[in-house]
Motif scaffolding. Structure first.
Motif, PDB file in Angstrom:
ATOM      1  N   GLU A   1     -11.823  18.959  15.017  1.00  0.00           N
ATOM      2  CA  GLU A   1     -12.931  18.151  15.486  1.00  0.00           C
ATOM      3  C   GLU A   1     -12.914  18.034  17.004  1.00  0.00           C
ATOM      4  OE1 GLU A   1     -10.383  17.097  13.616  1.00  0.00           O
ATOM      5  OE2 GLU A   1     -11.069  16.013  11.828  1.00  0.00           O
ATOM      6  N   ASN A   2     -14.093  17.884  17.596  1.00  0.00           N
ATOM      7  CA  ASN A   2     -14.171  17.879  19.063  1.00  0.00           C
ATOM      8  C   ASN A   2     -13.625  16.606  19.703  1.00  0.00           C
ATOM      9  OD1 ASN A   2     -16.253  16.059  18.545  1.00  0.00           O
ATOM     10  ND2 ASN A   2     -17.888  17.479  19.128  1.00  0.00           N
ATOM     11  N   PHE A   3     -13.292  15.592  18.899  1.00  0.00           N
ATOM     12  CA  PHE A   3     -12.710  14.375  19.489  1.00  0.00           C
ATOM     13  C   PHE A   3     -11.185  14.428  19.535  1.00  0.00           C
ATOM     14  CE2 PHE A   3     -13.397  13.411  14.956  1.00  0.00           C
ATOM     15  CZ  PHE A   3     -12.119  13.034  14.573  1.00  0.00           C
TER      16      PHE A   3
ATOM     17  N   ASP B   1      -7.017  18.541   4.507  1.00  0.00           N
ATOM     18  CA  ASP B   1      -8.435  18.883   4.436  1.00  0.00           C
ATOM     19  C   ASP B   1      -8.707  20.278   4.996  1.00  0.00           C
ATOM     20  OD1 ASP B   1     -11.046  18.363   3.727  1.00  0.00           O
ATOM     21  OD2 ASP B   1     -11.528  17.250   5.550  1.00  0.00           O
ATOM     22  N   ASN B   2      -9.791  20.850   4.502  1.00  0.00           N
ATOM     23  CA  ASN B   2     -10.377  22.109   4.996  1.00  0.00           C
ATOM     24  C   ASN B   2      -9.541  23.351   4.720  1.00  0.00           C
ATOM     25  OD1 ASN B   2     -12.898  21.161   5.873  1.00  0.00           O
ATOM     26  ND2 ASN B   2     -11.948  20.293   7.704  1.00  0.00           N
ATOM     27  N   CYS B   3      -8.882  23.350   3.554  1.00  0.00           N
ATOM     28  CA  CYS B   3      -8.358  24.616   3.038  1.00  0.00           C
ATOM     29  C   CYS B   3      -9.520  25.544   2.710  1.00  0.00           C
ATOM     30  CB  CYS B   3      -7.521  24.383   1.785  1.00  0.00           C
ATOM     31  SG  CYS B   3      -6.031  23.406   2.062  1.00  0.00           S
ATOM     32  N   ASP B   4     -10.746  24.998   2.722  1.00  0.00           N
ATOM     33  CA  ASP B   4     -11.952  25.795   2.482  1.00  0.00           C
ATOM     34  C   ASP B   4     -12.187  26.840   3.569  1.00  0.00           C
ATOM     35  OD1 ASP B   4     -12.892  24.361   0.110  1.00  0.00           O
ATOM     36  OD2 ASP B   4     -13.135  22.680   1.475  1.00  0.00           O
ATOM     37  N   VAL B   5     -11.389  26.834   4.602  1.00  0.00           N
ATOM     38  CA  VAL B   5     -11.499  27.900   5.598  1.00  0.00           C
ATOM     39  C   VAL B   5     -11.335  29.265   4.913  1.00  0.00           C
ATOM     40  CG1 VAL B   5      -9.044  27.866   6.227  1.00  0.00           C
ATOM     41  CG2 VAL B   5     -10.735  28.677   7.876  1.00  0.00           C
TER      42      VAL B   5
ATOM     43  N   HIS C   1       0.824  -1.209   0.000  1.00  0.00           N
ATOM     44  CA  HIS C   1       0.000   0.000   0.000  1.00  0.00           C
ATOM     45  C   HIS C   1       0.855   1.255   0.000  1.00  0.00           C
ATOM     46  CE1 HIS C   1      -3.606  -2.356   0.961  1.00  0.00           C
ATOM     47  NE2 HIS C   1      -2.903  -2.962   1.895  1.00  0.00           N
ATOM     48  N   ARG C   2       0.326   2.295  -0.596  1.00  0.00           N
ATOM     49  CA  ARG C   2       0.877   3.641  -0.438  1.00  0.00           C
ATOM     50  C   ARG C   2      -0.038   4.344   0.552  1.00  0.00           C
ATOM     51  NH1 ARG C   2       4.729   6.531  -2.782  1.00  0.00           N
ATOM     52  NH2 ARG C   2       4.577   8.811  -2.879  1.00  0.00           N
ATOM     53  N   VAL C   3       0.543   4.938   1.601  1.00  0.00           N
ATOM     54  CA  VAL C   3      -0.244   5.398   2.741  1.00  0.00           C
ATOM     55  C   VAL C   3      -0.194   6.916   2.883  1.00  0.00           C
ATOM     56  CG1 VAL C   3      -0.616   5.180   5.215  1.00  0.00           C
ATOM     57  CG2 VAL C   3       0.273   3.221   3.920  1.00  0.00           C
ATOM     58  N   TYR C   4      -1.382   7.523   2.827  1.00  0.00           N
ATOM     59  CA  TYR C   4      -1.512   8.958   3.072  1.00  0.00           C
ATOM     60  C   TYR C   4      -2.232   9.175   4.393  1.00  0.00           C
ATOM     61  CZ  TYR C   4      -0.469   9.357  -1.909  1.00  0.00           C
ATOM     62  OH  TYR C   4       0.134   9.268  -3.146  1.00  0.00           O
ATOM     63  N   SER C   5      -1.818  10.185   5.126  1.00  0.00           N
ATOM     64  CA  SER C   5      -2.504  10.491   6.376  1.00  0.00           C
ATOM     65  C   SER C   5      -3.387  11.715   6.236  1.00  0.00           C
ATOM     66  CB  SER C   5      -1.516  10.748   7.514  1.00  0.00           C
ATOM     67  OG  SER C   5      -2.230  11.062   8.703  1.00  0.00           O
ATOM     68  N   TYR C   6      -4.611  11.601   6.717  1.00  0.00           N
ATOM     69  CA  TYR C   6      -5.513  12.733   6.813  1.00  0.00           C
ATOM     70  C   TYR C   6      -4.897  13.781   7.727  1.00  0.00           C
ATOM     71  CZ  TYR C   6      -9.818  15.332   7.792  1.00  0.00           C
ATOM     72  OH  TYR C   6     -10.765  16.317   7.929  1.00  0.00           O
ATOM     73  N   LEU C   7      -4.986  15.041   7.329  1.00  0.00           N
ATOM     74  CA  LEU C   7      -4.470  16.138   8.143  1.00  0.00           C
ATOM     75  C   LEU C   7      -5.424  17.326   8.004  1.00  0.00           C
ATOM     76  CD1 LEU C   7      -2.151  17.081   9.969  1.00  0.00           C
ATOM     77  CD2 LEU C   7      -0.948  17.868   7.918  1.00  0.00           C
ATOM     78  N   ASN C   8      -6.175  17.584   9.048  1.00  0.00           N
ATOM     79  CA  ASN C   8      -7.174  18.644   9.043  1.00  0.00           C
ATOM     80  C   ASN C   8      -6.505  19.948   9.460  1.00  0.00           C
ATOM     81  OD1 ASN C   8      -9.446  20.236   9.198  1.00  0.00           O
ATOM     82  ND2 ASN C   8     -10.601  18.860  10.522  1.00  0.00           N
TER      83      ASN C   8
ATOM     84  N   THR D   1       4.494  19.822  14.828  1.00  0.00           N
ATOM     85  CA  THR D   1       4.104  18.780  15.782  1.00  0.00           C
ATOM     86  C   THR D   1       3.353  17.636  15.104  1.00  0.00           C
ATOM     87  OG1 THR D   1       3.955  20.432  17.547  1.00  0.00           O
ATOM     88  CG2 THR D   1       2.874  18.314  17.935  1.00  0.00           C
ATOM     89  N   LEU D   2       2.201  17.943  14.498  1.00  0.00           N
ATOM     90  CA  LEU D   2       1.405  16.876  13.894  1.00  0.00           C
ATOM     91  C   LEU D   2       2.086  16.264  12.676  1.00  0.00           C
ATOM     92  CD1 LEU D   2      -2.351  17.962  14.052  1.00  0.00           C
ATOM     93  CD2 LEU D   2      -1.111  16.365  15.502  1.00  0.00           C
ATOM     94  N   ALA D   3       2.442  17.109  11.706  1.00  0.00           N
ATOM     95  CA  ALA D   3       3.062  16.590  10.489  1.00  0.00           C
ATOM     96  C   ALA D   3       4.401  15.917  10.786  1.00  0.00           C
ATOM     97  CB  ALA D   3       3.247  17.714   9.473  1.00  0.00           C
ATOM     98  N   GLY D   4       5.135  16.446  11.763  1.00  0.00           N
ATOM     99  CA  GLY D   4       6.400  15.837  12.132  1.00  0.00           C
ATOM    100  C   GLY D   4       6.223  14.418  12.656  1.00  0.00           C
ATOM    101  N   LYS D   5       5.235  14.223  13.519  1.00  0.00           N
ATOM    102  CA  LYS D   5       4.966  12.885  14.054  1.00  0.00           C
ATOM    103  C   LYS D   5       4.501  11.933  12.957  1.00  0.00           C
ATOM    104  CE  LYS D   5       3.791  14.351  18.767  1.00  0.00           C
ATOM    105  NZ  LYS D   5       2.717  14.475  19.786  1.00  0.00           N
ATOM    106  N   LEU D   6       3.658  12.430  12.062  1.00  0.00           N
ATOM    107  CA  LEU D   6       3.168  11.599  10.967  1.00  0.00           C
ATOM    108  C   LEU D   6       4.304  11.216  10.027  1.00  0.00           C
ATOM    109  CD1 LEU D   6      -0.126  13.536  10.159  1.00  0.00           C
ATOM    110  CD2 LEU D   6       0.061  11.318  11.301  1.00  0.00           C
ATOM    111  N   SER D   7       5.189  12.158   9.782  1.00  0.00           N
ATOM    112  CA  SER D   7       6.337  11.874   8.923  1.00  0.00           C
ATOM    113  C   SER D   7       7.215  10.783   9.519  1.00  0.00           C
ATOM    114  CB  SER D   7       7.147  13.147   8.702  1.00  0.00           C
ATOM    115  OG  SER D   7       8.254  12.910   7.858  1.00  0.00           O
ATOM    116  N   LEU D   8       7.432  10.854  10.826  1.00  0.00           N
ATOM    117  CA  LEU D   8       8.258   9.849  11.502  1.00  0.00           C
ATOM    118  C   LEU D   8       7.606   8.463  11.477  1.00  0.00           C
ATOM    119  CD1 LEU D   8       9.556  11.874  14.600  1.00  0.00           C
ATOM    120  CD2 LEU D   8      10.870  11.121  12.600  1.00  0.00           C
ATOM    121  N   LYS D   9       6.294   8.442  11.338  1.00  0.00           N
ATOM    122  CA  LYS D   9       5.606   7.151  11.224  1.00  0.00           C
ATOM    123  C   LYS D   9       5.794   6.524   9.848  1.00  0.00           C
ATOM    124  CE  LYS D   9       1.994   7.845  14.712  1.00  0.00           C
ATOM    125  NZ  LYS D   9       0.540   7.825  14.993  1.00  0.00           N
TER     126      LYS D   9
END
Length: 211
Positions: A61-63, A117-121, A49-56, A101-109
């Motif tokens: 989101e409240n969770f 997502d949500n450049c529509d802001v 698989h080629r794996v992409y991570s969702y990044l909002n 922080t977020l992208a750095g951790k995802l990159s290390l994974k």
């Protein structure tokens, strides 16, 4: 044994690592890698698989465990998505959190890229500060030398293209929703996209990629 033929890609944002077999028939997968381990990503790679991570980047989101800490940056409720709030991407702290922080951790994974997502802001809050904030976020994400796929965000992407004449420094691809279908949120069902909007989205793709 032969490797089974796989569909191009699938988006799986509501699954966790308890049943990775759900991804078996997809070559490219989008997951919320914040909830997957390095070993999970390694396993998906080993299975081809080629794996992409969702990044909002433009809402929260409240969770998420960082929802409460960022309430001061909320810009307003996200219509039809009650659990989300638009967020002020012009804030330097938020930019650093997303890109470092977020992208750095995802990159290390070991993910292969970011599904942004949500450049529509910027569509909802079309001002210079939001435009510049989104620009900064995307340009830093590109420095990871991974794919940066924008989910939608046509209003921002068009504005960026019109200003700079190219989008190659902020993205490597676009996932455009609702080209042929649309969501009826009142009836909670898919409907056929209007001809006017379908032609608009097709022109956006043709402008940027020559499709």
């Amino acid at each position: 044994s032969k490797t089974p033929e796989r569909e191009a890609y699938g988006v799986f944002l509501s699954i966790d690592n308890s049943d990775l077999s759900k991804l078996d028939k997809y070559g490219e997968v989008v997951i919320d890698a914040q909830y997957f381990t390095n070993e999970d990503i390694d396993k998906l790679h080993a299975e081809g698989h080629r794996v992409y991570s969702y990044l909002n980047v433009g809402a929260v989101e409240n969770f998420r465990d960082y929802y409460t800490n960022n309430k001061s940056l909320f810009l307003g409720e996200y219509e039809n998505w009650e659990e989300e709030q638009w967020i002020d991407v012009s804030d330097e702290g938020w930019q650093e959190f997303i890109t470092e922080t977020l992208a750095g951790k995802l990159s290390l994974k070991g993910v292969d890229g970011f599904f942004v997502d949500n450049c529509d802001v910027y569509y909802n809050f079309p001002n210079k500060k939001i435009f510049n904030g989104m620009t900064n976020i995307l340009r830093v994400l590109m420095k990871y030398d991974k794919d940066v796929i924008i989910n939608g965000g046509d209003y921002f992407v068009n504005a960026y293209y019109n200003k700079y004449g190219s989008v190659s420094d902020i993205l490597t691809g676009i996932n455009q929703e609702s080209v042929f279908s649309a969501i009826d949120f009142d009836r909670k069902q898919l409907t056929k996209q209007t001809k006017k909007k379908r032609e608009y989205f097709k022109k956006v793709l043709q402008l940027l990629w020559g499709y």
